[in-house]
Each structure stands twice: as structure tokens, then as C-alpha cells.
Design a protein around this motif. Structure first.
Motif, short mmCIF file in Angstrom:
data_model
loop_
_atom_site.label_atom_id
_atom_site.label_comp_id
_atom_site.label_asym_id
_atom_site.label_seq_id
_atom_site.Cartn_x
_atom_site.Cartn_y
_atom_site.Cartn_z
N SER A 8 2.57 1.66 -3.32
CA SER A 8 1.59 2.11 -4.32
C SER A 8 1.33 3.60 -4.19
O SER A 8 1.25 4.32 -5.19
N LEU A 9 1.21 4.04 -2.93
CA LEU A 9 0.99 5.48 -2.70
C LEU A 9 2.15 6.30 -3.24
O LEU A 9 1.95 7.32 -3.92
N LEU A 10 3.36 5.84 -2.95
CA LEU A 10 4.55 6.57 -3.39
C LEU A 10 4.63 6.59 -4.92
O LEU A 10 4.91 7.62 -5.52
N PHE A 11 4.35 5.43 -5.51
CA PHE A 11 4.41 5.36 -6.97
C PHE A 11 3.34 6.26 -7.61
O PHE A 11 3.63 7.00 -8.55
N ALA A 12 2.12 6.19 -7.04
CA ALA A 12 1.03 7.02 -7.59
C ALA A 12 1.39 8.49 -7.47
O ALA A 12 1.17 9.28 -8.41
N THR A 13 1.98 8.87 -6.35
CA THR A 13 2.36 10.27 -6.15
C THR A 13 3.40 10.69 -7.17
O THR A 13 3.29 11.75 -7.80
N LEU A 63 3.98 9.41 -10.04
CA LEU A 63 3.37 9.45 -11.37
C LEU A 63 2.55 10.72 -11.57
O LEU A 63 2.67 11.41 -12.59
N VAL A 64 1.74 11.04 -10.56
CA VAL A 64 0.86 12.21 -10.67
C VAL A 64 1.70 13.49 -10.76
O VAL A 64 1.44 14.36 -11.61
N VAL A 65 2.75 13.57 -9.94
CA VAL A 65 3.59 14.78 -9.97
C VAL A 65 4.30 14.89 -11.31
O VAL A 65 4.41 15.97 -11.89
N PHE A 106 0.83 -1.20 0.00
CA PHE A 106 0.00 0.00 0.00
C PHE A 106 0.87 1.27 0.00
O PHE A 106 0.65 2.19 -0.77
N ILE A 107 1.90 1.26 0.85
CA ILE A 107 2.77 2.44 0.94
C ILE A 107 3.51 2.65 -0.38
O ILE A 107 3.57 3.77 -0.90
#
Lengths: 607, 106
Positions: free
Chosen positions: B29-34, B36-38, B26-27
Motif C-alpha cells: 500500500s505504501l509503495l502504491f500510494a507513493t 500514485l502521489v509521485v 501495508f508495504i
């Protein structure tokens, strides 16, 4: 020859061991818990003050409100999990003087009753529980242990269409108690038993509760502390579904017969295991963490089966309730109705006597959630509770989605009913920590309100292309990430040793049933006591999953629509799509579990 | 040492920590999503700076120096927090300086 059941093959399963206490882990949890709350406050402060999208407040405000309500849960979880304080284990009780102040009365060995409550379960299933109860050990032969089957289904042979429970009780040479009505459901059944028995301690087992031989040896010692009213042991479900090989499921669903194809499927998917505890029945998180940590607050409540009670405590509460009820009736009569009824003052005494005759002593609250309700009242009456960490009995879990929903809706409706009628926050006698713990239990049933928002947010974004925040700027992640990461670390530390995967999935995917429970209580519907079925029923399971299918369908449709927009270069917020797509994946994973559960059948029956 | 040579025991020992897989996943995934979004936000900014800030106020009269100072502070703070972007910052500063000039001429 005993009847064959689906769970026979699980008889040899061994229960889990309680997680050893570790004070350094507790300290670390307290530290991360405080940091999480601090980061959460900073994040929500920023969200409310700086991040709302003024062009879409209709979208921004529900989301930030949902996040705020969800944050309250986090705070309450930190309080609930604050510390672990297991009660000291002591040798079993022998004499009454060890657990009660006899005030000059002669001493004697204690008496223990074992109640097996039954309603409509298979009598052969109850027989198994009786046999195990008969095998209960106790180191003192002069301690009297009596077993009673409390049959609320009136299966004493009068109705040939029903199985004969009385006969089974006679065959097993245990006592059989029956009543002619079902008033008060299980609480009424226990009341009836208490009127006809005289044990100083009594254990409550359900029809499917199979006590281990040392159940009483390990639990009665706690009663040496004279304020302890009950001891609850963890309910261990020994029939939880095993993990299945993905290749076996594929082979059976596709009805593969070709050996080469089967070998290929085994090669590709043979190592992948799925469907472990598909119904999310593993109760370890609840018993080994949530309830156990409430020992610290003296707020561990009774869950019925697998508990043992001090008769004196239960009866003292019943007597107090009786007196209060009489006083209330008398007050109502004098203050409100005397004028209208034109009752002569001399006849008040007769009326009062009539109340006394008609009013009943009610040891357990007549309520669908009688366990938690009675526990709350006992705590308010300054009694103490113990949650014993080790498994001392085994039980059966729900084996199909219908039963699972029925059981969890009853829990939800019962708890919500207490919230509306007798809110723990306003009950006199409870300490603030006990109030918070009980409120936490009730609050968790309000979760569908914010889960619904979290489930629909990505969908709303996909179709409106509107962001619920001003921008996914660095600032957003500066506040969001530390809070989320620290929150995950805190929960992991709090639940150390226990996988929360299935629990988290069911927390989200049960939103619809919990919402229905909330709606039904808000409408003032009376809560029914539905007995949890103890057998498997695969027939009607699919009717409850329509909301889940709709949300997953809309999510996938939204993703497809946004991908098309990206491909043709018309997407106004590509970063928003990335963020919502991730969010959406988590939602789909969580929701899909109940769909899989609805269609689940043991692999071997498919062939 | 015995444990190293016994893969079964190793697996059993590792199973004790299976519960960590989900939070770690989960952590990450959060870091990866962040990340990617940035990244995407840098390439193709979304609604960034489109909306008016709630906190920034209109400039005050030139003689009201503390209020003007606060206005400039708010602008800087909004810019730092990402509430306004550099284009909007420039627009607001130009408007502010122009209004100061106009008022001083009067």
C-alpha cells in the motif's frame, strides 16, 4: 450439576505453543532494528530541517513532533525486543534446601499455597477455578499444597442478597479467607492472605483463572535459582471470539428469510470471515513477545493471575518498605514537627514504638497497578523474574466494550500514576535496561498524544488544503519510504509468528480512552481499582464510540469535499489528496474496529 | 510429497504465515500510494517551490568568494533535495549573477 456459562463451548480449545526461539531471526532483527533507527534519524533530521512548510508551521510542527515522539517508541521497542533469553527449565522443587539457603536449619519438603482472589464474581465461576486448582499435579506427595479462596466481597452468608462464596469453598473443601474491609484492593487481599498462610511459594490465580494440571510442575523448578522472586506464565484467554461468516452477519442483520436471498448472500459473502477476536483480547503479542523478551533484560514484570512467588522475596521487600517508612516517620517527627508539637526528647521512644505498632507490613504495593509496581521494586531490590513461555492456565477475556475500556483504562491510569509518582527512570537499584523497559511500558500510554495528531492530520488537510510538508517531492519519499518499510520489517521480525493486525487497530482506536486516563492522572485523580467484569454486558456499549464516529465522519466528509474540488478542477494539491486519502483509509480501518465491537453480538443470539 | 497431495495440510501450513499478510499489504500500500502521489505530482505539481527555503541565504558581496560559493552550493543542494524547483533556481541564480554584475561595476 455445574452452572452453564457462555464459555462452556470453548472448554475444548487448546492453547497456543510458544514460538520457538531462533538465533538467526534475532540477529536479523537486531540488524534491521539498527537500520530502522538509522533511517528514522535520517528521516526526522530531514523533516525538521528541510521539510517544514513555513506557511503552515501550526500544522507542520505538531505533525513532525508527533512523528518524533512515535519514533522514540520504535527505538524502545527495538531495545525491548533485542534478544530472547528463556530461562532454563528445571524439574520441580521437592525440598526447601533446593530453593533457599537454610543456614543449618533442618530441611523439609516445601509448602505451596494457591490463592484464588475473588471479589464479586459468580461463585459458580470461582468453583470452576477451585476444581481445577484441586486437580493440580505434583510429583512429590509429601509436598503440601493448600488452596485458599481469598474473598474480598465478604460473601460468607451474612448478606442474603449476595451469593455464598464460603459455602462453595466448604463444599469444595478448600480454605476460605475473608477480611472486613477492602483496603489496598487486590494487593490488600493478598496481604491478608500472606498474614494467615505459610507456604514457601504461593501461586496467584484470579477468580476466572483455571490452572492446568501441570502448572506447578512446570514453574516451581525456576526457584532453584535463589534470586528468582516470581515466575509469570502467559494469560491465555480461551473465550476469544471466533471469526464469523460475513454472510451469516448480513443474513441476521437484514433478517433474511427468503431462501434464494440467503443462498445468494452465502454465495457472495460465505467465504469472507470477519470479527475474529473483535475485542482485540488476544494477549499473545504481549506475553509471547513483549514480556518474554524482557527475560533478556531481567525486566519481565508480574501480571498477577497465573504467577507464582517466593514468599521470602515478597516479605523481604515488605520488611524493607516497613523499615523505610518508620525511618521516614521518625525523621519527619524529629526534623519538622518537634518544635511545633513540643515533644519531650524522652517521649520519642514511645512515639517510635507507636509507629511500629501502627505501621503495617505491605508485601504488594497498595496500588491499582500493584503487579507492575511491586515488580519494579523487586527488580530494584536485585531480585530476578522469569517469564515462562508456555501457557499453564486459561482465563476469560472481556466480552463487551464497556468492560474492555474499564480494564484498559485501569491499566493506563495505574501505569501513568507510577510514571508521575515513582518514575522508573529515577528508581535506584534498577539497571538502565530495566529502567528503559519499565519506561517503555509507561511511554506506550502517552501514545494518544501523537495518535490524535495522526488521526486529525488528514482531516486538517482536507478542509484547509494545506500541506504539513513543503511538498510531496521525491525527496520526501526518499526518506519516508525506506524508514517505514524497514520499520514494518523490523516489527514483523520482532513479532514473528503473531498477527499484529488487531493489536495495531486497538492501539489506534483506544486513543480516546487512553487520553481520558492521561487527563485524569494529570488532574491528580486517585486511581480506582475496578474489577474487570467476567460476564457479558451488551447494553451500554455505544456511548464510548462517539469520538471515533466523529473522526470517521469528518474524514469521509473531507474526502467527499476534496473529490468535488478535484472534479471541478479547483484542487490545489491533488497529490496531497491522494496521500491523505490513503492515510485516512488506514485511520478509518483502525477506528472502525471499536465501533464494530460496540455493536457486536454473537451471531446466534441475533436469530 | 505427501503434503502436496493434501490440500487441508497445505492450508494448515500456510496458516502459519497469515501474520505476514498485514505487513506485506501495508508495504505494498505504501509503495502504491507513493507511486500514485509521485505520478500525480508530475502531472499536477502541488505547492512545490512556492515557499522560500530556510537554508538558502542571500548572496554576499563579490569579494567574499567562499560565502558566494557556499550560497551556490546551498542552491544546488536545495534544488537536488526538491526544496526549490527549477523556476525558483533560475530566479535565484539570475538575482545572484545580477547582484555580482552590479557590485563589480561599482
Amino acid at each position: 450439576m455445574l452452572k452453564q456459562f457462555y464459555f462452556d463451548k470453548f472448554e475444548d480449545r487448546k492453547p497456543y505453543s510458544a514460538i520457538p526461539d531462533n538465533k538467526y531471526r534475532s540477529l536479523l532483527f537486531q540488524f534491521t532494528g539498527i537500520v530502522t533507527i538509522g533511517l528514522g534519524i535520517a528521516y526526522l533530521n530531514w523533516r525538521w530541517r528541510f521539510s517544514l512548510n513555513p506557511a503552515a508551521l501550526w500544522f507542520s510542527i505538531p505533525l513532525v513532533l508527533a512523528e518524533t515522539l512515535s519514533f522514540f517508541s520504535t527505538v524502545m521497542v527495538v531495545i525491548n525486543f533485542w534478544s530472547n533469553k528463556d530461562a532454563e527449565k528445571t524439574p520441580p522443587v521437592h525440598y526447601l534446601s533446593e530453593i533457599e539457603d537454610l543456614q543449618g536449619m533442618p530441611d523439609r519438603p516445601i509448602k505451596i499455597d494457591v490463592f484464588i482472589a475473588s471479589y464479586n464474581e459468580d461463585v459458580e465461576l470461582v468453583r470452576l477455578s477451585i476444581i481445577d486448582a484441586k486437580n493440580l499435579n505434583y510429583p512429590f506427595p509429601d509436598v503440601e499444597i493448600k488452596i485458599y479462596v481469598l474473598d474480598d466481597g465478604r460473601r460468607d452468608g451474612r448478606d442474603p442478597a449476595k451469593e455464598n462464596m464460603k459455602k462453595v469453598a466448604e463444599e469444595e473443601q478448600v480454605n476460605y479467607l475473608i477480611r472486613e474491609h477492602n483496603q489496598g484492593y487486590k494487593a490488600g487481599n493478598l496481604k491478608n492472605a500472606m498474614e494467615k498462610t505459610n507456604g514457601d511459594l504461593f501461586a496467584i490465580l484470579d477468580a476466572d483463572t483455571r490452572a492446568f494440571p501441570d502448572f506447578l510442575v512446570h514453574t516451581t523448578g525456576y526457584f532453584k535459582k535463589q534470586k528468582v522472586a516470581w515466575v509469570q506464565t502467559p494469560q491465555w484467554f480461551y473465550d476469544i471470539t471466533d471469526a464469523e461468516k460475513l454472510s451469516s452477519i448480513i443474513n441476521s442483520k437484514l433478517k433474511l428469510t427468503n431462501k434464494k436471498l440467503i443462498r445468494l448472500s452465502d454465495f457472495l459473502f460465505g467465504k469472507i470471515e470477519v470479527n475474529e477476536d473483535i475485542f482485540g483480547n488476544e494477549p499473545r503479542l504481549f506475553y509471547d513477545v513483549i514480556l518474554r523478551k524482557r527475560n533478556f533484560h531481567n525486566a519481565a514484570f508480574c501480571c498477577g493471575a497465573g504467577s507464582i512467588h517466593r514468599r521470602e522475596a515478597v516479605m523481604s521487600l515488605a520488611v524493607k518498605g516497613f523499615v523505610e517508612e518508620i525511618k521516614k516517620l521518625e525523621f519527619d517527627l524529629i526534623k519538622k514537627k518537634s518544635d511545633q508539637l513540643k515533644i519531650h526528647p524522652d517521649s520519642f521512644g514511645d512515639l517510635k514504638n507507636s509507629f511500629l505498632l501502627h505501621q503495617e507490613l505491605i508485601p504488594f504495593k497498595f496500588h491499582a497497578s500493584e503487579d507492575i509496581y511491586t515488580s519494579m521494586m523487586m527488580h530494584a531490590d536485585k531480585w530476578e523474574s522469569v517469564h515462562h513461555p508456555d501457557v499453564e492456565c486459561k482465563m476469560l477475556s472481556t466480552q463487551d466494550v464497556d468492560s474492555w475500556i474499564k480494564q484498559h483504562q485501569r491499566y493506563a491510569e495505574g501505569s501513568l500514576d507510577i510514571a508521575f509518582k515513582d518514575n522508573p527512570l529515577f528508581i535506584k537499584g534498577l539497571t538502565w535496561r530495566q529502567k528503559l523497559c519499565y519506561f517503555n511500558t509507561i511511554w506506550s500510554y502517552f501514545a494518544p498524544l501523537w495518535i490524535l495528531v495522526f488521526l486529525f492530520c488528514p482531516i486538517v488537510f482536507f478542509f484547509s488544503l494545506t500541506l504539513p510538508v513543503k511538498a510531496y517531492s521525491f525527496d520526501f519519499f526518499k526518506y519516508f519510504l525506506p524508514f517505514q518499510i524497514m520499520n514494518t520489517i523490523t516489527i514483523t521480525l520482532g513479532c514473528w509468528g503473531i498477527s499484529t493486525k488487531r493489536g495495531d487497530q486497538y492501539y489506534i482506536s483506544s486513543f480516546w480512552f487512553m487520553l481520558m486516563a492521561l487527563y485524569s492522572i494529570a488532574r491528580g485523580k486517585k486511581v480506582k481499582f475496578n474489577v474487570t467484569p467476567k460476564d457479558r454486558n451488551f447494553s451500554k456499549s455505544t456511548e464510548h464510540i462517539l469520538p471515533h464516529v466523529i473522526i470517521i465522519g469528518l474524514s469521509l466528509l473531507g474526502v467527499a469535499y476534496n473529490v468535488v474540488l478535484l472534479m471541478i478542477g479547483h484542487h490545489p494539491a491533488a497529490s496531497g489528496f491522494a496521500a491523505n486519502a490513503f492515510w485516512c483509509i488506514f485511520n478509518i480501518i483502525s477506528l472502525s474496529v471499536i465501533i464494530r465491537a460496540a455493536y457486536w453480538k454473537p451471531v446466534e443470539t441475533n436469530y | 510429497m505427501q503434503l502436496i497431495g493434501n490440500p487441508l495440510k497445505q492450508i494448515i501450513k500456510m496458516e502459519k504465515y497469515h501474520f505476514l499478510l498485514k505487513p506485506i499489504f501495508f508495504i505494498f500500500s505504501l509503495l502504491f500510494a507513493t507511486w500514485l502521489v509521485v505520478k500525480i505530482e508530475k502531472i499536477s505539481p502541488s505547492d512545490f517551490g512556492k515557499y522560500e527555503s530556510y537554508v538558502s541565504q542571500e548572496p554576499c558581496k563579490p569579494d567574499n568568494l567562499p560565502a558566494n560559493k557556499q550560497y551556490l552550493k546551498n542552491l544546488c543542494s536545495d534544488y537536488k533535495k526538491g526544496i526549490i524547483d527549477n523556476i525558483l533556481l533560475e530566479q535565484k541564480l539570475t538575482f545572484f549573477l545580477d547582484s555580482l554584475k552590479k557590485d563589480s561595476k561599482k
